[in-house]
Enzyme design. Structure first.
Site, PDB file in Angstrom:
ATOM      1  NE  ARG A   1      -3.650   0.960   0.717  1.00 15.76           N
ATOM      2  CZ  ARG A   1      -4.746   0.927   1.323  1.00 15.76           C
ATOM      3  NH1 ARG A   1      -5.198  -0.100   1.699  1.00 15.76           N
ATOM      4  NH2 ARG A   1      -5.017   2.442   1.871  1.00 15.76           N
ATOM      5  CD  GLU A  22     -12.387   4.094  -5.429  1.00  8.87           C
ATOM      6  OE1 GLU A  22     -12.141   2.894  -4.966  1.00  8.87           O
ATOM      7  OE2 GLU A  22     -12.937   4.726  -6.477  1.00  8.87           O
ATOM      8  CG  HIS A  79     -12.013   0.134  -2.486  1.00  9.14           C
ATOM      9  ND1 HIS A  79     -11.282   0.401  -3.712  1.00  9.14           N
ATOM     10  CD2 HIS A  79     -11.296  -0.802  -1.695  1.00  9.14           C
ATOM     11  CE1 HIS A  79     -10.353  -0.667  -3.692  1.00  9.14           C
ATOM     12  NE2 HIS A  79     -10.541  -1.355  -2.719  1.00  9.14           N
ATOM     13  CE  LYS A  97      -9.918  -4.935  -3.370  1.00  9.59           C
ATOM     14  NZ  LYS A  97      -8.821  -3.960  -2.909  1.00  9.59           N
ATOM     15  CD  GLN A 104      -7.249  -5.928   5.250  1.00  6.56           C
ATOM     16  OE1 GLN A 104      -6.393  -5.844   6.089  1.00  6.56           O
ATOM     17  NE2 GLN A 104      -7.429  -5.604   3.936  1.00  6.56           N
TER      18      GLN A 104
END
Length: 254
Positions: free
Chosen positions: A49, A87, A144, A171, A237
Site C-alpha cells: 500500500r 476510496e 471501494h 475488484k 480484515q
C-alpha cells in the site's frame, strides 16, 4: 474451464481463494520488518500500500522501496497499490503523478500487478492499463464504497465495466449497513460469475458484518481475499492465520 490468472507460481481463480496480505509501513525500515514477518506466514500475494509511505511523492524513493521489497520477498507475487483517499487510502495525489507512479511500478520489473481505481477517469485508466500490459504486468481494477452497498445490478455493472476496460482482476469492496447488504454483495458475485465473468473477480463486503464474504469466495466466486498480518488496511480484515484455517476447512469440506 474456469478462467485463471497466473502470477509467478500462483493461479488466481483456481481452487481455494488466494490470500493477499497488505504492507503498510511508513518507511523502508518498517516495510522490511513487515515483509520479513509476511515471509513466515502462509499467503499467496503481498500488496504494498504505497499511499502509507511517507515519501510517496518522491518517485525515486518509491522505486527504491519497491526494489527493497522485491529483494526481501523473493518470489512472492507483489501487488503495488496507491489507494486514493476518496476510496479509503491515506492521501490524494495529482492525476498526473498517479499515472507516473503506476507506470514506474509497472516498468520496474519488480511489481507483478498494479491496482488502478475504476473511477480515476476512463482515459487515465486505459493509458495505465495499456502500459502495464506492455510490461507484462497484470492489473487489478478496483472500486471501494466505504459508506454503502450499491444495488446488485450496480455492482455487476461496475465489474462488467472493469472487464470492458481490460482489467485482469476486477475488484469491488462495499460497506454493509445491514445483513441484507452482505447478501446483495454475495448474490451479485454469484450472478457475475454465472452470467458475465470471463476472468476471475474479487469481491468483498467490509466491516464486521461482511466477514462472511471474506471466507465464502469458493462458494460464491470471489477468487482472492485480503487478510491482516498486524494492522488491517481495511475494515473487517481477518488475521491471516485464522483466514487460512477457515479457508482450508471450507475447501476440504467441498
Amino acid at each position: 474451464m474456469k478462467p485463471i490468472i497466473e502470477v509467478r507460481n500462483v493461479k488466481i481463480g483456481e481452487g481455494m481463494p488466494k490470500i493477499c496480505v497488505p504492507l503498510i509501513g511508513k518507511n523502508n525500515r518498517e516495510l522490511i520488518e513487515e515483509a520479513n514477518i509476511l515471509k513466515t506466514l502462509k499467503l499467496d500475494v503481498v500488496e504494498w500500500r504505497i499511499d502509507h509511505h511517507q515519501d510517496v511523492e518522491d518517485i525515486n524513493q518509491m522505486k527504491e522501496a519497491l526494489k527493497v521489497l522485491r529483494e526481501t520477498l523473493g518470489d512472492v507475487p507483489l501487488l503495488a497499490t496507491f489507494r486514493s483517499k476518496k476510496e479509503g487510502g491515506e492521501r490524494e495525489i495529482s492525476a498526473d503523478y498517479y499515472v507516473e507512479l503506476n507506470k514506474a511500478m509497472a516498468a520496474s520489473g519488480m511489481a507483478d500487478m498494479i491496482d488502478i481505481e475504476l473511477f480515476t477517469g476512463d482515459e487515465i485508466v486505459k493509458e495505465v492499463v495499456d502500459f502495464a500490459h506492455s510490461q507484462n504486468v497484470k492489473v487489478v481494477m478496483s472500486n471501494h464504497d466505504f459508506f454503502k452497498t450499491p444495488a446488485k445490478e450496480e455492482i455487476i455493472s461496475r465489474l462488467c465495466k472493469m472487464q470492458e476496460m481490460n482489467a485482469d482482476l476486477p475488484k469491488i469492496a462495499v460497506m454493509p449497513q445491514e445483513a441484507e447488504d452482505v447478501l446483495t454483495l454475495l448474490s451479485a458475485t454469484n450472478e457475475m460469475i454465472a452470467k458475465y465473468a470471463d476472468r476471475p473477480i474479487i469481491t468483498m463486503s467490509m466491516g464486521g458484518l461482511g466477514i462472511i464474504s471474506r471466507i465464502a469466495g469458493e462458494a460464491f466466486g470471489s477468487a482472492l481475499t485480503f487478510g491482516a498480518a498486524k494492522l488491517a488496511s481495511a475494515p473487517g480484515q481477518v488475521p491471516v492465520e485464522k483466514l487460512v484455517q477457515v479457508l482450508e476447512i471450507l475447501h476440504e469440506s467441498k
